[in-house]
Design an enzyme around this catalytic site. Structure first.
Site, mmCIF file in Angstrom:
data_model
loop_
_atom_site.group_PDB
_atom_site.id
_atom_site.type_symbol
_atom_site.label_atom_id
_atom_site.label_comp_id
_atom_site.label_asym_id
_atom_site.label_seq_id
_atom_site.Cartn_x
_atom_site.Cartn_y
_atom_site.Cartn_z
ATOM 1 N N PHE A 136 0.807 -1.227 0.000
ATOM 2 C CA PHE A 136 0.000 0.000 0.000
ATOM 3 C C PHE A 136 0.836 1.271 0.000
ATOM 4 C CE2 PHE A 136 0.842 -0.230 4.588
ATOM 5 C CZ PHE A 136 1.057 1.103 4.881
ATOM 6 N N SER A 189 5.351 -7.001 3.289
ATOM 7 C CA SER A 189 5.904 -7.334 4.607
ATOM 8 C C SER A 189 6.705 -8.645 4.542
ATOM 9 C CB SER A 189 4.763 -7.473 5.617
ATOM 10 O OG SER A 189 3.864 -8.455 5.172
ATOM 11 N N CYS A 223 9.598 1.796 3.349
ATOM 12 C CA CYS A 223 10.487 0.679 3.679
ATOM 13 C C CYS A 223 11.912 1.184 3.892
ATOM 14 C CB CYS A 223 10.466 -0.356 2.588
ATOM 15 S SG CYS A 223 11.161 0.262 1.080
HETATM 16 P P1 NAD Z 1 1.546 -6.692 2.940
HETATM 17 O O1 NAD Z 1 2.573 -7.742 2.997
HETATM 18 O O2 NAD Z 1 0.427 -6.740 3.938
HETATM 19 O O3 NAD Z 1 0.823 -6.689 1.500
HETATM 20 C C1 NAD Z 1 1.558 -6.641 0.307
HETATM 21 C C2 NAD Z 1 0.760 -7.323 -0.793
HETATM 22 O O4 NAD Z 1 0.572 -8.697 -0.447
HETATM 23 C C3 NAD Z 1 -0.627 -6.749 -1.015
HETATM 24 O O5 NAD Z 1 -0.882 -6.689 -2.392
HETATM 25 C C4 NAD Z 1 -1.553 -7.737 -0.316
HETATM 26 O O6 NAD Z 1 -2.814 -7.847 -0.939
HETATM 27 C C5 NAD Z 1 -0.799 -9.050 -0.424
HETATM 28 N N1 NAD Z 1 -1.001 -9.914 0.739
HETATM 29 C C6 NAD Z 1 -1.182 -9.529 2.027
HETATM 30 N N2 NAD Z 1 -1.304 -10.609 2.834
HETATM 31 C C7 NAD Z 1 -1.191 -11.695 2.045
HETATM 32 C C8 NAD Z 1 -1.224 -13.100 2.291
HETATM 33 N N3 NAD Z 1 -1.399 -13.583 3.520
HETATM 34 N N4 NAD Z 1 -1.083 -13.934 1.247
HETATM 35 C C9 NAD Z 1 -0.886 -13.450 -0.001
HETATM 36 N N5 NAD Z 1 -0.845 -12.120 -0.295
HETATM 37 C C10 NAD Z 1 -0.992 -11.254 0.714
HETATM 38 O O7 NAD Z 1 2.295 -5.289 3.010
HETATM 39 P P2 NAD Z 1 1.669 -3.835 3.125
HETATM 40 O O8 NAD Z 1 1.118 -3.657 4.504
HETATM 41 O O9 NAD Z 1 0.789 -3.534 1.967
HETATM 42 O O10 NAD Z 1 2.986 -2.936 2.943
HETATM 43 C C11 NAD Z 1 3.848 -2.608 3.993
HETATM 44 C C12 NAD Z 1 5.030 -3.532 4.057
HETATM 45 O O11 NAD Z 1 5.729 -3.523 2.807
HETATM 46 C C13 NAD Z 1 6.068 -3.113 5.077
HETATM 47 O O12 NAD Z 1 6.528 -4.255 5.753
HETATM 48 C C14 NAD Z 1 7.180 -2.494 4.261
HETATM 49 O O13 NAD Z 1 8.457 -2.521 4.845
HETATM 50 C C15 NAD Z 1 7.121 -3.336 3.041
HETATM 51 N N6 NAD Z 1 7.742 -2.672 1.908
HETATM 52 C C16 NAD Z 1 8.973 -3.123 1.524
HETATM 53 C C17 NAD Z 1 9.630 -2.507 0.465
HETATM 54 C C18 NAD Z 1 10.983 -2.977 0.036
HETATM 55 O O14 NAD Z 1 11.427 -2.532 -0.992
HETATM 56 N N7 NAD Z 1 11.648 -3.860 0.745
HETATM 57 C C19 NAD Z 1 9.021 -1.434 -0.200
HETATM 58 C C20 NAD Z 1 7.768 -1.018 0.203
HETATM 59 C C21 NAD Z 1 7.134 -1.651 1.271
#
Ligand code: NAD
Length: 496
Positions: free
Chosen positions: A149, A226, A281
């Site tokens: 997000f 995440s 991130c």
């Molecule tokens: P998230 O992991 O909850 O969701 C990311 C994506 O995965 C979304 O599209 C979501 O629909 C999907 N998803 C969520 N739960 C799932 C599951 N159980 N099974 C399959 N798909 C699933 O992350 P978020 O809350 O949207 O974003 C924040 C996180 O992203 C933070 O931990 C942040 O550090 C990380 N992030 C990392 C980077 C990087 O480059 N390392 C960049 C941006 C964000």
């Protein structure tokens, strides 16, 4: 109620699913639209159009593809304001911050427009007598992207422009929390001349993610989100033989040496810890104060937090906006409570921040902890909010150990005026993206973005050369023409 559908085969696609999720305005807590949760039929349709388009698109010349991408870049530039507003409306970040993130995404499109050069192979004449050999990179097929997000424009743009430039078709599954920008990004690509079905946006939640992971038709998965989900994506994708890059969470340290320029350091920390409400991130969530710098550092940061403007994105005075959701607000406030319970000193408390007229929004003020130690939950886990922890250490070596022992390895910076310290830091930290007097060392589009340890699962980072390699398969040909073939079979290993 506005319904956000999918974008398939160059047009809006409602699909057959009746399930939806609400999309909120984080500043007011109001539901502003609903997003469709795609089902298996919708997924199958996305695969069908992606597969069909891949056949033609992969055969187009790189120059042809590059020209469409250049046109797309121009359209993105002229629609930047609109794209940034879509980001801010659903994410809550300030408009200037959103514009910056769209710009960083456009830079990847600009990089991808150089694809004729990037796809140039290698050639060796006479690898054996009258034998030539060359290597080329060919597209994979249907690539998928699953995005978080916090950067609804930039993170998808880390993936699909490079993949599509390489000749693949692409299915993007954006975050269900802020899906509108992806649809607009896809519409603009069609306007630039991209053939239908090459870039598709499929909305949904983990159900559709699982269809992607299990599909035999999808060649690669690019994920950002995440760490627990990144690990799951990595493992499940590998089971079905897919290529995968899965970027996870972070806990970025900024080491402040006693000789650092404190004015610059504090400015750097403020933007990196509290910009975008800490939902980056690459946000700095730990400041490591080395030696006697700590008291002054904490006092200066504290004083600046008092003047930070926490406002909705519609107010151009805003330094940061609200968090993404009610659940996330609770998670962040629970972490602050945990920090207090475990003995850290709460110097600035952002809880119970209220803004007149926005009482139902997900606002929280900047928070600052001092005397944080490495056994505390707020040190070990990613908070993903405007909460900065200061850890006091006696020496540079202690600071480097902290950075290296932490399970996350996305970013780390050092602030110092000593070149020797800077060189040691950049050489020895076990971190993917490193800064020297730069608080958020995000690589430009022509370099590659990716962390180490629990911040990245897979062998490839995003965009830059790493992206081109991820989205292509290497093929090496060895060739000899009949007139040069000596007669008689050879049973030993051929040599020169
Ligand atoms: P998230 O992991 O909850 O969701 C990311 C994506 O995965 C979304 O599209 C979501 O629909 C999907 N998803 C969520 N739960 C799932 C599951 N159980 N099974 C399959 N798909 C699933 O992350 P978020 O809350 O949207 O974003 C924040 C996180 O992203 C933070 O931990 C942040 O550090 C990380 N992030 C990392 C980077 C990087 O480059 N390392 C960049 C941006 C964000």
């Amino acid at each position: 109620m506005k319904r956000i559908n999918n974008y398939l085969n160059g047009k809006d696609f409602a699909g057959t699913s009746k399930s939806t999720l609400p999309v909120y305005n984080p500043a007011t807590g109001e539901v502003i639209s609903e997003v469709v949760l795609s089902n298996k039929d919708d997924f199958d349709k996305a695969v069908e159009v992606s597969n069909k388009s891949f056949q033609d698109w992969s055969r187009k010349t790189p120059l042809y593809r590059s020209r469409i991408i250049s046109k797309y870049k121009d359209l993105l530039e002229s629609n930047k304001e609109e794209l940034a507003k879509l980001v801010s409306e659903e994410h809550g970040k300030t408009l200037e911050d959103a514009k910056g993130s769209v710009t960083r995404g456009i830079e990847v499109v600009e990089f991808a427009s150089g694809i004729p050069h990037l796809l140039k192979g290698e050639f060796s004449q006479n690898v054996g007598t009258n034998i030539d050999s060359w290597s080329v990179r060919q597209p994979l097929g249907i690539c998928a992207g699953i995005t978080p997000f916090n950067f609804p424009a930039m993170v998808p743009m880390w993936m699909y422009p490079v993949s599509i430039a390489c000749g693949n078709s692409f299915i993007l599954k954006p975050s269900e929390k802020d899906p509108s920008c992806s649809i607009r990004l896809a519409e603009l690509f069609s306007e630039a001349g991209l053939p239908d079905g090459v870039f598709n946006v499929l909305n949904g939640d983990k159900e559709v993610v699982n269809y992607i992971l299990q599909s035999k038709d999808i060649a690669s998965v690019s994920f950002v989100g995440s760490t627990p989900v990144a690990k799951y994506i990595y493992e499940e994708s590998a089971k079905s033989g897919k290529r995968v890059q899965a970027l996870g969470g972070a806990k970025n340290h900024l080491v402040v040496m006693p000789d650092a320029n404190l004015d610059q350091t504090v400015d750097g920390i403020m933007g990196a810890a509290y910009g975008s409400a800490g939902e980056r991130c690459m946000a700095v969530s730990v400041a490591v104060a080395v030696g006697n710098v700590a008291d002054d550092l904490v006092e200066r940061i504290h004083s600046k937090t008092q003047n930070l403007k926490v406002l909705p994105w519609t107010d151009n005075q805003a330094d940061m906006g609200p968090l993404i959701s009610k659940e996330h607000l609770k998670k962040v406030t629970d972490y602050i409570a945990k920090g207090v319970e475990e003995g850290a000193k709460l110097v600035a408390d952002g809880r119970n921040y209220k803004l007149q007229g926005y009482e139902n929004g997900y606002f929280i003020g900047p928070s600052l902890f001092d005397n944080v130690s490495k056994d505390m939950t707020i040190y070990k886990e990613e908070i993903f909010g405007p909460v900065l922890s200061v850890v006091r250490v006696n020496s540079y070596d202690e600071a480097v150990s902290l950075v290296n022992d932490h399970p996350f390895g996305n970013g780390a910076s050092v602030y110092t005026q000593d070149g020797d310290v800077a060189r040691d830091f950049t050489t020895n930290v076990k971190i993917g993206m490193v800064g020297v007097n730069v608080p958020i060392p995000v690589p430009m589009a022509f370099h590659s973005f990716g962390g180490w340890k629990n911040s990245l699962f897979g062998a490839h980072a995003m965009h830059g050369t790493e992206g081109v390699h991820f989205f292509t398969k290497l093929k090496t040909t060895t060739s000899r023409w009949p007139t040069s073939i000596r007669s008689g079979a050879e049973y030993k290993m051929p040599t020169n």
